[in-house]
Design an enzyme around this catalytic site. Structure first.
Site, short mmCIF file in Angstrom:
data_model
loop_
_atom_site.label_atom_id
_atom_site.label_comp_id
_atom_site.label_asym_id
_atom_site.label_seq_id
_atom_site.Cartn_x
_atom_site.Cartn_y
_atom_site.Cartn_z
N ALA A 133 0.41 63.26 138.40
CA ALA A 133 0.08 64.39 139.27
C ALA A 133 -1.37 64.38 139.73
CB ALA A 133 0.40 65.70 138.54
N ASN A 196 -1.41 64.14 130.03
CA ASN A 196 -1.39 62.67 130.11
C ASN A 196 -2.31 62.15 131.19
OD1 ASN A 196 0.71 61.40 128.22
ND2 ASN A 196 1.85 63.13 129.05
N HIS A 226 -5.24 69.89 139.04
CA HIS A 226 -6.08 68.97 138.27
C HIS A 226 -7.29 68.58 139.12
CE1 HIS A 226 -2.94 68.67 135.33
NE2 HIS A 226 -2.09 68.08 136.16
#
Length: 266
Positions: A133, A196, A226
């Site tokens: 992502a 992750n 993010h």
């Protein structure tokens, strides 16, 4: 070019995106020959999808990792968990199977990471870290090779995504709060499936111990945001990706598979 033999470990929503791409003809250089999942019915569902295509080969529903490795896949897509990658990586690489993984959090363990590298080198196999992502691994890697740099990773999440973690309580449903600050190793220990990409970004730059990670829980927030920031003497870059669902992670695996066989890789 010989068609590559592909298998899948972990048959949830992200794996089904890979299957969707396969059915649409977006992975013409592969044959999907085997599936394995802790939840047997999920692996069975994917195998049935491939069988319904009436392919000239069989997609085998496997009952164990060993049975899947016996199929001798060229590539294994792993979308299960860091724990699953720990179990799979070394036997697969020794078997001659390269791996495309979304469970990069397993590599926060430096000893495991180094062992995987040595094993892959010895047996002529590779581990491909799908971008998940987030993006910008090329920039992170380039700047960190060029000169000393500082890298931070900030994540915004809704409280429901933090359920079943040690930081969750019901007050998060009405409050905005920073629920974690630490390095990438500490982050993946507390949140084994949620960060992750933070570990992957750290591996591409300054390393898990040196990347500062923060997680903010925001009431009513949907999706994930993010934000990676890298600073050096000559470069300042920010990679900020919002995704409403996790679908981008599954499609990043599709892109990685396409890059592996494409004459031009993006």
């Amino acid at each position: 070019m010989r068609t590559k033999r592909l298998a899948i470990v972990g048959c949830g929503k992200l794996a089904n995106i890979v299957v969707e791409a396969f059915i649409k003809g977006l992975l013409p250089d592969y044959k999907l020959i085997g599936t394995f999942s802790r939840t047997f019915s999920k692996a069975e569902g994917i195998a049935k999808h491939i069988q319904d295509l009436e392919t000239s080969y069989k997609c085998i529903l496997c009952h164990s990792i060993e049975e899947l490795l016996d199929l001798k896949p060229d590539y294994i897509v792993e979308t299960a968990s860091p724990t699953a990658l720990r179990e799979l990586a070394l036997p697969a690489l020794i078997n001659g199977s390269s791996i495309i993984t979304l469970s990069m959090g397993a590599f926060a363990d430096v000893d495991f990471y180094e062992n995987v590298k040595k094993t892959a080198l010895k047996y002529g196999t590779r581990v491909h870290l799908a971008s998940g992502a987030i993006g910008g691994f090329d920039v992170l890697r380039t700047v960190s090779l060029m000169e000393a740099c500082l890298v931070t990773f900030e994540t915004k999440k809704g409280p429901n995504s933090l359920r079943n973690t040690n930081v969750y309580n019901e007050t998060l449903q009405t409050e905005e709060r920073r629920v974690f600050e630490g390095d990438a190793i500490e982050a993946i220990t507390l949140f084994p499936t949620q960060v992750n990409v933070a570990v992957a970004a750290s591996l591409a730059s300054t390393g898990p111990k040196n990347m500062k990670v923060s997680i903010d829980s925001i009431a009513g927030y949907v999706g994930d945001d993010h934000r990676i920031e890298i600073k050096s003497e000559q470069v300042h870059a920010i990679i900020d990706v919002y995704s409403k669902t996790a679908q981008i992670a599954g499609w990043s695996v599709v892109n990685t598979l396409r890059n592996i066989t494409s004459p031009i890789a993006f």
